[in-house]
Design a protein around this motif. Structure first.
Motif, short mmCIF file in Angstrom:
data_model
loop_
_atom_site.label_atom_id
_atom_site.label_comp_id
_atom_site.label_asym_id
_atom_site.label_seq_id
_atom_site.Cartn_x
_atom_site.Cartn_y
_atom_site.Cartn_z
N GLY A 1 -8.18 -24.33 0.85
CA GLY A 1 -7.50 -23.52 -0.15
C GLY A 1 -6.34 -24.20 -0.83
O GLY A 1 -5.65 -23.59 -1.62
N LEU A 2 -6.07 -25.45 -0.54
CA LEU A 2 -4.96 -26.12 -1.22
C LEU A 2 -5.44 -27.43 -1.83
O LEU A 2 -5.95 -28.29 -1.15
N LEU A 3 -5.25 -27.52 -3.15
CA LEU A 3 -5.62 -28.75 -3.84
C LEU A 3 -4.39 -29.64 -3.91
O LEU A 3 -3.30 -29.18 -4.18
N TYR A 4 -4.59 -30.93 -3.65
CA TYR A 4 -3.47 -31.86 -3.78
C TYR A 4 -3.69 -32.70 -5.01
O TYR A 4 -4.70 -33.40 -5.11
N PRO A 5 -2.76 -32.63 -5.99
CA PRO A 5 -2.99 -33.33 -7.25
C PRO A 5 -3.08 -34.85 -7.05
O PRO A 5 -2.27 -35.42 -6.32
N VAL A 6 -4.06 -35.46 -7.71
CA VAL A 6 -4.22 -36.91 -7.63
C VAL A 6 -2.96 -37.60 -8.15
O VAL A 6 -2.56 -38.64 -7.65
N TYR A 7 -2.32 -36.96 -9.15
CA TYR A 7 -1.15 -37.58 -9.75
C TYR A 7 -0.04 -37.81 -8.74
O TYR A 7 0.68 -38.80 -8.79
N ARG A 8 0.09 -36.86 -7.78
CA ARG A 8 1.13 -37.04 -6.76
C ARG A 8 0.83 -38.25 -5.88
O ARG A 8 1.74 -38.94 -5.42
N MET A 9 -0.45 -38.47 -5.63
CA MET A 9 -0.81 -39.67 -4.87
C MET A 9 -0.49 -40.91 -5.68
O MET A 9 -0.06 -41.94 -5.13
N VAL B 1 8.17 -38.46 -12.58
CA VAL B 1 8.18 -37.05 -12.19
C VAL B 1 8.03 -36.12 -13.40
O VAL B 1 7.78 -34.93 -13.22
N ALA B 2 8.19 -36.67 -14.62
CA ALA B 2 8.15 -35.80 -15.80
C ALA B 2 6.91 -34.90 -15.85
O ALA B 2 7.02 -33.72 -16.15
N PRO B 3 5.70 -35.42 -15.54
CA PRO B 3 4.54 -34.52 -15.62
C PRO B 3 4.50 -33.44 -14.53
O PRO B 3 3.83 -32.44 -14.72
N ILE B 4 5.17 -33.64 -13.39
CA ILE B 4 5.08 -32.60 -12.36
C ILE B 4 6.32 -31.70 -12.35
O ILE B 4 6.26 -30.57 -11.89
N LEU B 5 7.43 -32.19 -12.86
CA LEU B 5 8.62 -31.34 -12.96
C LEU B 5 8.88 -31.07 -14.44
O LEU B 5 8.30 -31.70 -15.29
N SER C 1 5.95 -28.18 -1.07
CA SER C 1 5.89 -27.80 0.34
C SER C 1 5.78 -26.28 0.48
O SER C 1 5.15 -25.79 1.43
N GLU C 2 6.34 -25.52 -0.47
CA GLU C 2 6.13 -24.07 -0.46
C GLU C 2 4.66 -23.75 -0.70
O GLU C 2 4.09 -22.85 -0.07
N LEU C 3 4.05 -24.49 -1.62
CA LEU C 3 2.65 -24.22 -1.94
C LEU C 3 1.76 -24.47 -0.73
O LEU C 3 0.81 -23.72 -0.49
N ALA C 4 2.10 -25.50 0.05
CA ALA C 4 1.31 -25.76 1.25
C ALA C 4 1.44 -24.60 2.22
O ALA C 4 0.47 -24.18 2.86
N VAL D 1 5.23 -22.60 -11.77
CA VAL D 1 3.97 -22.15 -12.38
C VAL D 1 3.01 -23.32 -12.56
O VAL D 1 1.83 -23.23 -12.23
N LYS D 2 3.53 -24.44 -13.06
CA LYS D 2 2.65 -25.59 -13.28
C LYS D 2 2.08 -26.10 -11.95
O LYS D 2 0.90 -26.43 -11.85
N GLN D 3 2.95 -26.14 -10.93
CA GLN D 3 2.49 -26.68 -9.65
C GLN D 3 1.55 -25.70 -8.95
O GLN D 3 0.61 -26.11 -8.27
N TYR D 4 1.81 -24.40 -9.12
CA TYR D 4 0.96 -23.37 -8.52
C TYR D 4 -0.45 -23.48 -9.09
O TYR D 4 -1.44 -23.42 -8.37
N ARG D 5 -0.52 -23.68 -10.42
CA ARG D 5 -1.81 -23.84 -11.08
C ARG D 5 -2.49 -25.13 -10.61
O ARG D 5 -3.66 -25.13 -10.28
N ALA D 6 -1.71 -26.23 -10.56
CA ALA D 6 -2.29 -27.51 -10.19
C ALA D 6 -2.81 -27.50 -8.76
O ALA D 6 -3.77 -28.19 -8.43
N ALA D 7 -2.19 -26.70 -7.89
CA ALA D 7 -2.62 -26.65 -6.49
C ALA D 7 -3.86 -25.78 -6.33
O ALA D 7 -4.37 -25.63 -5.22
N GLY D 8 -4.33 -25.19 -7.42
CA GLY D 8 -5.55 -24.40 -7.34
C GLY D 8 -5.33 -23.01 -6.76
O GLY D 8 -6.28 -22.33 -6.40
N LEU D 9 -4.07 -22.59 -6.65
CA LEU D 9 -3.79 -21.28 -6.05
C LEU D 9 -3.89 -20.15 -7.08
O LEU D 9 -4.13 -19.01 -6.72
N ALA D 10 -3.71 -20.49 -8.36
CA ALA D 10 -3.59 -19.44 -9.38
C ALA D 10 -4.82 -18.56 -9.46
O ALA D 10 -4.73 -17.37 -9.75
#
Lengths: 306, 391
Positions: free
Chosen positions: A137-145, A210-214, B204-207, B230-239
């Motif tokens: 249930g948790l996807l880890y973005p490739v970008y973070r890797m 970090v601009a694309p994730i934050l 880490s909250e999303l995990a 919101v962006k990270q919640y969507r990217a984590a596939g939780l949305a």
């Protein structure tokens, strides 16, 4: 389940730590080599993020944006050095703090003037927009890797440059005894300028990554600056190796502490008290850690040799 | 130079005295908003909303020419108090309109109401000003702070969510938000997580959320924090799996940065840009044309504040000296609010409808929140009964 969660949180901690390292590396060199306190280092991180936002909007691609943002961040760092910082090297720390604090205010207002106060968003580059399901249930973005990989590559490059090149040798020598290096006929001012420019570029690189994730917003560098100072104090001022290990430690302690502190305390306290106390203690952990390091090793874990 | 100015002043005075139509002084309004720092965009919406109303009213309120003095509170209560004293003592304003943030409202409340100046809030609605410390000089065209959160609590309860995960920044408004949510939600709260203010990375909250598998999450993450979450919640596939309920997180100030990541997410509000009244359609179109952005509720509240002052001054014939008459005129709220039904409760806060709103992409590609369903009808805030004003 807990093991996977632990693994993911460790990955998050690692990524956070590597970003901190990119910022702290420049800061520790500037502080160690030039004995110069640069509070404006955090805004250079912000400037990097804004540059990549502007350039990727202009070129339509994050890759090009990053390629253009890096030299611009470098040029911007050099410009600041020539215009402002150069005149502060011989002043005492208080004056450096005041002047660089002024730069923070000035640049925060400037980016707001140019780009507006609303947060900007930078799209994640297309090739890395996917994600991997590493936990149910948790996807880890490739970008973070990709951030983790980029951080490790930069750390390795820095290690090579600082330990195995002539410039790196001069930098290390400068950190140990600047006046002696100068007496040996090295143009220490030019060395300072190079160190400063690359420090600014590394901070800019961190901001760009970090601009694309934050979200990119005015003042984004102010909080991270405090953590960067914690990192260089723990790592030992002027030491790249210290900054690297301290940054990873801080990243891991902070992330894991926040996630697992309540669980740990649940072993000794009842659940509601444990989650209350855990919440209170977790944000303090890195500072407690810093206090402990300072108590046992006042000059940090890996001080530059004096 | 001095002589010239004096002569000019004298000439002006003579002209004024001989021109009876000009005899009435300009009405002065102080706009106290947060216009710098990371949250400046909220203040900008309110300022633009007020100025748009001034334009639509022909630059006059209740037939009087108006001087609008805009000051930036910098989101610092002490700075705000200094600037408010300037507005009251130097500029002698007739109304203070603002602020965005509750800490500013609480700090500036006393000097303003003590000077018998009307204070009209365009967003902040802290519980004490609605309850025990309510004051006949304080009105809000917005809401009491808890109310938008209560909307989501009610929705979570009605939809039968059994387990909810709560997430808020660790400061007063964050705690108030979660207690507002809990007022109507009676199910299990599996985690109440507080992150430091200005947290930007929520991985880490999303995990944790993914591992706990709640039926829904509720959060209050204003400004840049909300963009990131919101962006990270969507990217984590939780949305798509765990409904995302929030207040002040997915709104028109954040949507331009959240983009498609926010589409479908639910919020509580007293208004949305797509509300189907002639006045509202005109307002939204004019705002977009003038400021190139979809207005947020802050702009609507400020627009309504201008209409409110206009209606009250019309009732008093433009006079502000008789405070009781002016207050009674304000109380009647005889203007057409952009949100539809609007009247004041005894505590000076609106009695109004609240809606569940959903972030939606419009055909022209811009994002806005749109009304999904009405949750509360003619809803009074929970603190009104503690207010001792009677009339």
């Amino acid at each position: 389940m807990t093991a996977t969660l632990f693994f993911i949180q460790a990955l998050n901690g690692l990524q956070f730590g590597l970003i901190l390292f990119l910022i702290a590396a420049g800061l520790t060199l500037v502080f160690g080599v030039m004995d110069f306190i640069n509070l404006a280092h955090g805004v250079q991180y912000m400037v990097g993020a804004y540059l990549v936002a502007a350039f990727s909007a202009w070129t339509g691609s994050f890759g090009w944006g990053l390629l253009l943002a890096l030299p611009t961040a470098l040029a911007f760092g050099l410009l600041l050095e020539v215009l402002v910082f150069r005149h502060l090297y011989d002043r005492d720390h208080l004056e450096q703090v005041l002047a660089t604090f002024g730069i923070i205010l000035f640049l925060n207002q400037s980016v707001k003037f140019i780009w507006g106060a609303a947060p900007l968003s930078v799209p994640v580059p297309e090739v890395m927009s996917g994600s991997v399901e590493i936990m149910d249930g948790l996807l880890y973005p490739v970008y973070r890797m990709a951030i983790i990989a980029a951080g490790l590559v930069v750390a390795a490059l820095l290690y090579l440059v600082v330990s195995h090149t002539r410039v790196g040798m001069l930098v290390r020598a400068g950190a140990t005894n600047a006046s002696m290096v100068s007496a040996l006929g090295i143009n220490i001012r030019r060395l300072f300028m190079i160190v400063f420019g690359f420090g600014a570029m590394l901070a800019g690189f961190a901001g760009a990554m970090v601009a694309p994730i934050l979200s990119v917003q005015p003042g984004m560098g102010d909080n991270i600056l405090i953590l960067a100072f914690v990192v260089i104090v723990i790592g030992g001022i002027g030491s790249i190796r210290g900054a690297f290990l301290a940054a990873l430690l801080i990243g891991l302690v902070d992330t894991l502490g926040r996630s697992f502190m309540p669980n740990l305390l649940r072993l000794v306290l009842d659940p509601s008290a444990a989650s209350q106390t855990g919440r209170a203690i977790a944000p303090m952990l890195i500072y407690i850690f810093m206090a402990a390091v300072l108590f046992f090793r006042p000059s940090g874990l890996f001080p530059a040799k004096r | 130079m001095k002589v010239t100015i004096k002569t000019l002043g004298l000439a002006a005075a003579v002209t004024l005295a001989t021109a009876p139509a000009m005899a009435q002084e300009k009405l002065k309004i102080g706009l106290l908003l947060t216009l710098s720092g990371p949250s400046a965009v909220l203040g900008q919406h309110a300022r633009d909303g007020f100025q748009l109303a001034m334009k639509d009213l022909g630059g006059k309120l209740g037939g009087r020419d108006v001087d609008v003095i805009v000051v930036d509170d910098e989101l610092k209560p002490d700075v705000a108090v200094t600037k408010v004293k300037g507005l009251l003592e130097r500029d002698k304003v007739d109304f203070v309109v603002g602020p965005i943030f509750s800490n500013v409202a609480v700090a500036t409340h006393k000097p303003i109401v003590d000077s018998k100046t009307f204070y009209i809030s365009v967003n902040a609605g802290p519980s004490n000003l609605a309850g025990k410390s309510c004051n006949p000089y304080f009105f809000a065209t917005s809401y009491q702070n808890d109310q938008n959160h209560e909307v989501l609590g009610k929705v979570a309860q009605d939809r039968g969510y059994k387990k909810v995960y709560l997430l808020a920044p660790n400061y007063q408004a964050g705690k108030d938000a979660l207690s507002g949510f809990k007022r109507h939600y009676k199910g299990e709260i599996i985690e109440e997580s507080y992150v430091p203010l200005n947290t930007l990375d929520f991985q880490s909250e999303l995990a944790k959320i993914a591992s706990m598998q709640p039926d829904a999450i509720f959060t209050f993450m204003p400004g840049g924090m909300g963009v990131n979450l919101v962006k990270q919640y969507r990217a984590a596939g939780l949305a798509d799996r765990i409904p995302f309920l929030s207040a002040f997180t997915v709104d028109e100030t954040n949507l331009p940065a959240q983009q498609d990541a926010a589409v479908g997410m639910l919020s509580g509000s007293n208004w949305a840009p797509n509300m189907d009244t002639a006045e509202n359609k005109k307002f939204v179109a004019a705002y977009e044309a003038a400021y190139n952005a979809v207005p947020a509720s802050y702009a609507m509240h400020a627009y309504d504040a201008a209409l409110l002052i206009d209606s009250a001054l019309k009732a008093t014939g433009g006079k502000t000296e008789d405070k009781d008459a002016l207050r009674n005129a304000i109380r009647k709220a005889e203007f057409k609010s952009l949100r539809g039904d609007f009247k004041f409760g005894a505590n000076g806060f609106p009695i109004q409808d609240f809606y569940l709103v959903k972030a939606t992409k419009r055909p022209d590609g811009k994002l806005e929140t749109q009304v999904s369903e009405k949750v509360f009808d003619d809803y009074t805030d929970a603190y009104a009964k503690e207010c001792a004003i009677t009339n």
